[in-house]
Write a protein that holds these residues in place. Structure first.
Motif, PDB file in Angstrom:
ATOM      1  N   CYS A 262       0.863  -1.188   0.000  1.00  0.00           N
ATOM      2  CA  CYS A 262       0.000   0.000   0.000  1.00  0.00           C
ATOM      3  C   CYS A 262       0.894   1.230   0.000  1.00  0.00           C
ATOM      4  CB  CYS A 262      -0.904  -0.013   1.230  1.00  0.00           C
ATOM      5  SG  CYS A 262      -2.108   1.340   1.263  1.00  0.00           S
ATOM      6  N   TRP A 274      -2.257  -1.440   8.956  1.00  0.00           N
ATOM      7  CA  TRP A 274      -2.986  -2.539   8.325  1.00  0.00           C
ATOM      8  C   TRP A 274      -4.043  -3.040   9.304  1.00  0.00           C
ATOM      9  CZ3 TRP A 274      -2.341  -3.669   3.318  1.00  0.00           C
ATOM     10  CH2 TRP A 274      -1.161  -3.267   2.687  1.00  0.00           C
ATOM     11  N   SER A 313     -10.528 -10.449   4.478  1.00  0.00           N
ATOM     12  CA  SER A 313     -10.555  -9.007   4.190  1.00  0.00           C
ATOM     13  C   SER A 313      -9.409  -8.322   4.903  1.00  0.00           C
ATOM     14  CB  SER A 313     -11.886  -8.384   4.620  1.00  0.00           C
ATOM     15  OG  SER A 313     -12.029  -8.431   6.017  1.00  0.00           O
ATOM     16  N   GLN A 315      -7.484  -4.254   5.245  1.00  0.00           N
ATOM     17  CA  GLN A 315      -7.591  -2.812   4.976  1.00  0.00           C
ATOM     18  C   GLN A 315      -6.248  -2.131   5.168  1.00  0.00           C
ATOM     19  OE1 GLN A 315     -10.661  -0.960   7.347  1.00  0.00           O
ATOM     20  NE2 GLN A 315     -11.951  -0.665   5.557  1.00  0.00           N
ATOM     21  N   CYS A 316      -5.957  -1.214   4.239  1.00  0.00           N
ATOM     22  CA  CYS A 316      -4.822  -0.295   4.383  1.00  0.00           C
ATOM     23  C   CYS A 316      -5.401   1.044   4.820  1.00  0.00           C
ATOM     24  CB  CYS A 316      -4.090  -0.168   3.051  1.00  0.00           C
ATOM     25  SG  CYS A 316      -2.890   1.171   2.994  1.00  0.00           S
ATOM     26  N   VAL A 317      -4.913   1.599   5.936  1.00  0.00           N
ATOM     27  CA  VAL A 317      -5.476   2.826   6.508  1.00  0.00           C
ATOM     28  C   VAL A 317      -4.366   3.877   6.611  1.00  0.00           C
ATOM     29  CG1 VAL A 317      -6.697   3.871   8.449  1.00  0.00           C
ATOM     30  CG2 VAL A 317      -7.112   1.466   7.848  1.00  0.00           C
ATOM     31  N   ARG A 326      -9.010   4.912   3.462  1.00  0.00           N
ATOM     32  CA  ARG A 326      -8.906   3.463   3.581  1.00  0.00           C
ATOM     33  C   ARG A 326      -9.030   2.800   2.215  1.00  0.00           C
ATOM     34  NH1 ARG A 326     -10.333   2.099   9.064  1.00  0.00           N
ATOM     35  NH2 ARG A 326     -10.988   3.978  10.206  1.00  0.00           N
ATOM     36  N   LYS A 327      -8.366   1.657   2.101  1.00  0.00           N
ATOM     37  CA  LYS A 327      -8.511   0.827   0.894  1.00  0.00           C
ATOM     38  C   LYS A 327      -8.712  -0.616   1.350  1.00  0.00           C
ATOM     39  CE  LYS A 327      -6.261  -0.664  -3.381  1.00  0.00           C
ATOM     40  NZ  LYS A 327      -7.403  -0.356  -4.265  1.00  0.00           N
ATOM     41  N   LEU A 328      -9.745  -1.281   0.810  1.00  0.00           N
ATOM     42  CA  LEU A 328     -10.086  -2.656   1.176  1.00  0.00           C
ATOM     43  C   LEU A 328      -9.527  -3.621   0.130  1.00  0.00           C
ATOM     44  CD1 LEU A 328     -11.686  -4.608   3.032  1.00  0.00           C
ATOM     45  CD2 LEU A 328     -13.651  -4.235   1.509  1.00  0.00           C
TER      46      LEU A 328
END
Length: 388
Positions: A262, A274, A313, A315-317, A326-328
């Protein structure tokens, strides 16, 4: 001569001088900077009794660095000499306007200028006693413009979404043609006729966005000098504060071991976390996280997930003081889940094969019985014919 007589004479002299100054006065641009190779304009108006002036007889002269008619004369509005400066009086002398333009300025034009008017019997040179004189200073390069930042907030860095105004101002020279200002991102802005002798200003207005961070805006002033241009520049680098932005190239890959990366940028410098099933993840026996700060505004992080994880799942935060993004990521199935899936698939295939075998047997048995019946019918038919 007694003291009273002397006082009366002195008073009479001052009164006559005052009358003379009211009859003969002049207003000139006192200090002028001229760009070498360009044209220079001296704004000039004068006062004189109307009876002296006629349109047909009035002649204007310019004297330089002195008032001697022979040695200091450099311009004659009616009869230009080879050693005189090239130019013309734009104003109308009978209307008391002596505004003058000199062409192709060089270092020889530097000095003090006195205006002289002749009309019929009138011959008069204006000096410091009847107004002022013009002093021309010749420069080789134009003065540098000034770029300033104007924002709603009183701070050094602007916020994304706020209104920004960049102002470029330049002290214009008394030149012709007038100069122009050019922004690094806008077309030329011509100087209007009404502001040729005034300060030249150009405003660049826009809404601040993250793409403007660390962009340098340059303002250039350009003077057209015969077949070439003379320029001067000033610039400003904009700093924009904005919430984190996650790169579209951030992704995951791998099968047995899944690796995701990310990349996030923001100002102030962002931090990155993460999250697995909504909870922050740190380094452990099942995960490995590494970070690399590519610049003061860009951070790149990677995470490796091992087989023991069954979560699907991730997530990158990214966050800083301006906000969060955020990106899932949808992960591939874990090895355990893949084995169960394969087992189900094999079972379904076995059942399907059994059904096909049973179907084949059923069809084959039916065909066999039909053939037997057909044979019996043929034998019966032959027996019947023989009996008949």
């Amino acid at each position: 001569m007694d003291i009273r007589t002397a006082e009366k004479i002195i008073l009479l002299i001052f009164l006559l001088k005052g009358v003379c100054c009211r009859d003969f006065s002049i207003s000139l641009t006192e200090k002028i900077e001229a760009l070498s190779g360009s044209s220079v304009i001296i704004k000039c108006t004068f006062e004189i009794k109307d009876k002296y002036l006629t349109e047909s007889n009035a002649t204007g002269f310019w004297l330089k660095d002195g008032t001697d008619q022979t040695k200091n004369r450099v311009f004659n509005s009616r009869d230009s000499k080879p050693d005189h400066f090239k130019g013309k009086i734009n104003g109308k002398l009978h209307e008391k306007s002596c505004t003058t333009i000199f062409y192709d300025v060089s270092s020889n034009h530097a000095g003090k200028y006195y205006f002289r008017i002749e009309s019929g019997t009138l011959k008069y040179t204006y000096t410091e006693t009847t107004g002022n004189i013009s002093t021309i200073n010749v420069i080789e390069s134009p003065p540098k413009p000034t770029v300033k930042l104007y924002v709603v907030q009183d701070q050094e860095e602007v916020l994304e979404g706020s209104s920004v105004s960049l102002r470029c101002s330049a002290e214009t020279l008394c030149s012709s043609p007038p100069p122009t200002l050019t922004w690094s991102s806008t077309p030329r802005i011509p100087l209007s006729e009404s502001s040729r002798q005034q300060e030249l200003i150009s405003d660049l207005n826009f809404t601040a966005a993250h793409r403007h961070h660390r962009i340098t805006f340059t303002c250039t002033i350009t003077y057209q000098i015969l077949d070439k241009n003379k320029t001067a520049q000033d610039n400003i680098t904009l700093h924009v504060q904005y919430a984190p932005k996650i790169s579209l190239s951030s992704s995951c890959n791998g099968t047995d071991v899944i690796e995701c990366f990310c990349e996030v940028h923001g100002n102030p410098s962002p931090e990155l976390e993460w999250h697995l099933s909504g909870r922050p993840v740190t380094n452990s026996s099942d995960t490995f996280i590494s970070e690399e700060r590519l610049s003061s505004t860009v951070l790149r992080s990677s995470i490796t997930l091992h087989q023991s994880l069954t979560n699907t799942s991730l997530q990158c935060v990214g966050n800083n003081t301006r906000g969060t993004e955020r990106k899932l990521f949808q992960l591939n199935l874990s090895p355990l889940q893949c084995t169960e899936y394969q087992q189900v698939t094999v079972s379904l295939l076995i059942i399907l094969m059994l059904i096909l075998v049973l179907y084949a047997l059923t069809v084959g048995l039916g065909i066999y019985k039909i053939r037997q019946l057909s044979t019996k019918l043929k034998v019966s038919l032959l027996c019947y014919k023989a009996w008949m």
